[in-house]
Design a protein around this motif. Sequence first.
Motif, PDB file in Angstrom:
ATOM      1  N   GLU A  98       2.368   3.189   6.207  1.00  0.00           N
ATOM      2  CA  GLU A  98       1.570   2.110   6.784  1.00  0.00           C
ATOM      3  C   GLU A  98       1.748   2.129   8.292  1.00  0.00           C
ATOM      4  OE1 GLU A  98       0.821  -1.748   4.044  1.00  0.00           O
ATOM      5  OE2 GLU A  98       2.866  -1.492   4.769  1.00  0.00           O
ATOM      6  N   PHE A  99       0.626   2.120   8.996  1.00  0.00           N
ATOM      7  CA  PHE A  99       0.641   1.998  10.445  1.00  0.00           C
ATOM      8  C   PHE A  99       0.376   0.541  10.785  1.00  0.00           C
ATOM      9  CE2 PHE A  99      -0.747   6.348   9.527  1.00  0.00           C
ATOM     10  CZ  PHE A  99       0.180   7.078  10.254  1.00  0.00           C
ATOM     11  N   ILE A 100       1.282  -0.062  11.566  1.00  0.00           N
ATOM     12  CA  ILE A 100       1.164  -1.475  11.902  1.00  0.00           C
ATOM     13  C   ILE A 100       0.699  -1.591  13.346  1.00  0.00           C
ATOM     14  CG2 ILE A 100       2.359  -3.682  12.133  1.00  0.00           C
ATOM     15  CD1 ILE A 100       3.782  -1.072   9.810  1.00  0.00           C
ATOM     16  N   PHE A 101      -0.406  -2.301  13.539  1.00  0.00           N
ATOM     17  CA  PHE A 101      -1.033  -2.467  14.845  1.00  0.00           C
ATOM     18  C   PHE A 101      -0.978  -3.935  15.251  1.00  0.00           C
ATOM     19  CE2 PHE A 101      -2.987   1.009  12.605  1.00  0.00           C
ATOM     20  CZ  PHE A 101      -3.232   1.990  13.550  1.00  0.00           C
ATOM     21  N   GLY A 114      -4.248 -12.941  18.744  1.00  0.00           N
ATOM     22  CA  GLY A 114      -4.562 -11.610  18.239  1.00  0.00           C
ATOM     23  C   GLY A 114      -4.456 -11.525  16.736  1.00  0.00           C
ATOM     24  N   PHE A 115      -4.603 -10.318  16.219  1.00  0.00           N
ATOM     25  CA  PHE A 115      -4.336 -10.117  14.798  1.00  0.00           C
ATOM     26  C   PHE A 115      -3.538  -8.844  14.585  1.00  0.00           C
ATOM     27  CE2 PHE A 115      -8.574  -7.981  13.148  1.00  0.00           C
ATOM     28  CZ  PHE A 115      -8.417  -6.956  14.055  1.00  0.00           C
ATOM     29  N   ILE A 116      -2.922  -8.770  13.422  1.00  0.00           N
ATOM     30  CA  ILE A 116      -2.100  -7.630  13.028  1.00  0.00           C
ATOM     31  C   ILE A 116      -2.830  -6.882  11.922  1.00  0.00           C
ATOM     32  CG2 ILE A 116       0.077  -6.911  11.967  1.00  0.00           C
ATOM     33  CD1 ILE A 116       1.357  -9.408  13.275  1.00  0.00           C
ATOM     34  N   ILE A 117      -2.933  -5.575  12.077  1.00  0.00           N
ATOM     35  CA  ILE A 117      -3.576  -4.726  11.077  1.00  0.00           C
ATOM     36  C   ILE A 117      -2.538  -3.784  10.498  1.00  0.00           C
ATOM     37  CG2 ILE A 117      -5.394  -3.031  10.634  1.00  0.00           C
ATOM     38  CD1 ILE A 117      -6.841  -3.957  13.090  1.00  0.00           C
ATOM     39  N   ARG A 118      -2.552  -3.656   9.189  1.00  0.00           N
ATOM     40  CA  ARG A 118      -1.727  -2.667   8.504  1.00  0.00           C
ATOM     41  C   ARG A 118      -2.667  -1.704   7.780  1.00  0.00           C
ATOM     42  NH1 ARG A 118       3.670  -4.960   7.959  1.00  0.00           N
ATOM     43  NH2 ARG A 118       4.136  -3.375   6.391  1.00  0.00           N
ATOM     44  N   LEU A 119      -2.679  -0.446   8.210  1.00  0.00           N
ATOM     45  CA  LEU A 119      -3.532   0.578   7.615  1.00  0.00           C
ATOM     46  C   LEU A 119      -2.688   1.565   6.831  1.00  0.00           C
ATOM     47  CD1 LEU A 119      -6.021   1.444  10.519  1.00  0.00           C
ATOM     48  CD2 LEU A 119      -6.530   0.181   8.432  1.00  0.00           C
ATOM     49  N   ILE A 162     -10.076   7.820   2.371  1.00  0.00           N
ATOM     50  CA  ILE A 162      -8.785   7.986   3.038  1.00  0.00           C
ATOM     51  C   ILE A 162      -8.038   9.063   2.261  1.00  0.00           C
ATOM     52  CG2 ILE A 162      -6.678   6.851   3.818  1.00  0.00           C
ATOM     53  CD1 ILE A 162      -9.222   5.810   5.131  1.00  0.00           C
ATOM     54  N   SER A 163      -8.187  10.304   2.692  1.00  0.00           N
ATOM     55  CA  SER A 163      -7.751  11.442   1.880  1.00  0.00           C
ATOM     56  C   SER A 163      -6.477  12.110   2.373  1.00  0.00           C
ATOM     57  CB  SER A 163      -8.868  12.493   1.838  1.00  0.00           C
ATOM     58  OG  SER A 163      -9.231  12.873   3.154  1.00  0.00           O
ATOM     59  N   LYS A 164      -6.017  11.772   3.583  1.00  0.00           N
ATOM     60  CA  LYS A 164      -4.855  12.459   4.142  1.00  0.00           C
ATOM     61  C   LYS A 164      -3.593  11.618   3.986  1.00  0.00           C
ATOM     62  CE  LYS A 164      -7.346  15.043   7.729  1.00  0.00           C
ATOM     63  NZ  LYS A 164      -7.499  15.224   9.191  1.00  0.00           N
ATOM     64  N   THR A 165      -2.490  12.286   3.657  1.00  0.00           N
ATOM     65  CA  THR A 165      -1.180  11.652   3.719  1.00  0.00           C
ATOM     66  C   THR A 165      -0.724  11.655   5.181  1.00  0.00           C
ATOM     67  OG1 THR A 165       0.030  13.733   3.453  1.00  0.00           O
ATOM     68  CG2 THR A 165      -0.647  12.589   1.434  1.00  0.00           C
ATOM     69  N   TRP A 166       0.358  10.921   5.447  1.00  0.00           N
ATOM     70  CA  TRP A 166       0.867  10.915   6.824  1.00  0.00           C
ATOM     71  C   TRP A 166       1.316  12.310   7.242  1.00  0.00           C
ATOM     72  CZ3 TRP A 166       5.928  12.402   7.503  1.00  0.00           C
ATOM     73  CH2 TRP A 166       6.806  12.263   6.424  1.00  0.00           C
ATOM     74  N   VAL A 213       5.637   2.308  12.247  1.00  0.00           N
ATOM     75  CA  VAL A 213       5.213   2.999  11.029  1.00  0.00           C
ATOM     76  C   VAL A 213       6.231   2.708   9.936  1.00  0.00           C
ATOM     77  CG1 VAL A 213       4.573   5.213   9.988  1.00  0.00           C
ATOM     78  CG2 VAL A 213       4.275   4.871  12.453  1.00  0.00           C
ATOM     79  N   GLU A 214       5.746   2.411   8.747  1.00  0.00           N
ATOM     80  CA  GLU A 214       6.611   2.234   7.585  1.00  0.00           C
ATOM     81  C   GLU A 214       6.280   3.300   6.554  1.00  0.00           C
ATOM     82  OE1 GLU A 214       6.180  -1.713   6.086  1.00  0.00           O
ATOM     83  OE2 GLU A 214       6.963  -2.671   7.922  1.00  0.00           O
ATOM     84  N   PHE A 215       7.306   3.990   6.059  1.00  0.00           N
ATOM     85  CA  PHE A 215       7.122   5.050   5.075  1.00  0.00           C
ATOM     86  C   PHE A 215       7.511   4.528   3.694  1.00  0.00           C
ATOM     87  CE2 PHE A 215       8.032   7.041   9.148  1.00  0.00           C
ATOM     88  CZ  PHE A 215       6.990   7.952   9.258  1.00  0.00           C
ATOM     89  N   HIS A 216       6.748   4.922   2.666  1.00  0.00           N
ATOM     90  CA  HIS A 216       6.958   4.406   1.315  1.00  0.00           C
ATOM     91  C   HIS A 216       7.295   5.530   0.340  1.00  0.00           C
ATOM     92  CE1 HIS A 216       5.639   0.563   2.770  1.00  0.00           C
ATOM     93  NE2 HIS A 216       4.458   1.038   3.130  1.00  0.00           N
ATOM     94  N   ALA A 217       7.909   5.143  -0.774  1.00  0.00           N
ATOM     95  CA  ALA A 217       8.387   6.119  -1.752  1.00  0.00           C
ATOM     96  C   ALA A 217       7.256   6.899  -2.406  1.00  0.00           C
ATOM     97  CB  ALA A 217       9.224   5.408  -2.825  1.00  0.00           C
ATOM     98  N   ASP A 218       6.039   6.345  -2.438  1.00  0.00           N
ATOM     99  CA  ASP A 218       4.917   7.041  -3.073  1.00  0.00           C
ATOM    100  C   ASP A 218       4.292   8.105  -2.163  1.00  0.00           C
ATOM    101  OD1 ASP A 218       3.571   5.509  -1.221  1.00  0.00           O
ATOM    102  OD2 ASP A 218       2.380   4.376  -2.668  1.00  0.00           O
TER     103      ASP A 218
END
Length: 312
Positions: free
Chosen positions: A217-220, A161-166, A179-183, A208-213
């Motif tokens: 990132e959603f990890i699939f 398989g593969f891993i996607i980070r969006l 890509i205009s929306k924040t989480w 899901v990983e949340f960042h300071a900015d």
Amino acid sequence: MGFVEGKIVEEKVFGGKVFPKTLLPGNTCDLIEMVRGDRQWLSDLLQQHGAILFRGFGISSAEDFAHVVEAFEWDDMPYMGATTRVKVTDRIYTANEAPLDQLINFHHEMSMFKEFPSKIFFFCLEPSPEGGETSILPSHIIVEKMEEIMPDFVAKLSQVGFIIRLSTATDADSGDKVISKTWKELLKTDNQMEAEKRALEKITCNSVEFHADGSAEFIFGPMDPIRELGGRRVWFKPMLGYTSNERDIQISFGDGSPCPPEAIEAYKKILDESCVDLSWQKGDVLLVDNLSSQHARRPGKPPRVILVSVCK
């Protein structure tokens, strides 16, 4: 006399089936009544060809378009995604609010969500004076050509398989991006724990990983991007981001090894060489089977008004 078979210069033939199938009016232009009378035939035709273009029927407003959609009697489906759409009337939205000079890459509608539409309608209220084509592509063609050109790559995908980070938008991003929306906007909460809970309920991500900015990132995955839908193996999960911005998506094999650049380039080449770039005419209605066909938007110039409706 009902529908008349038409042709457009952009069409292509895959497996003996023209793509898209173009239908013109016969002795009547009442598309709504024609759909009601030939609903099952049109549904079968869509399954065979993957996309149908209705041209020359005089559809001239969002309300007309809504009546065409309703005539098919397919259930409405609310849109969920990281891009911005504006509701115009019942069941009808703008296609995307991102500036027209930006590419929107090939994808199946809402393919990263647990629930996704089976069909998507497009309606041209105002074509772009230059560019702005909607591009469509039978997704099984991608699978066939990738297996031919990059057999080892596809075989490894099926094994590991593969891993996607969006990535979502950051707090500082303006609304002039695809890509205009924040989480927070996407998941309708500013609480990270609740956002992760909603993401795991609605999105096919594993974490899901949340960042300071302000981005997330959603990890699939690991997962196989190829799925069997409608009796065909289609490339359902994207290998490219929705834009040309490399920040939007990162992919790797499920074992952590990087995807070879030549595989990405082969994938891009297949998209470009196999797609149909549909040049819009005012009043066009395009019906796309979302289970078998991908779509994209080419950069264009304003004014361009394309409306959409998605169905379960």
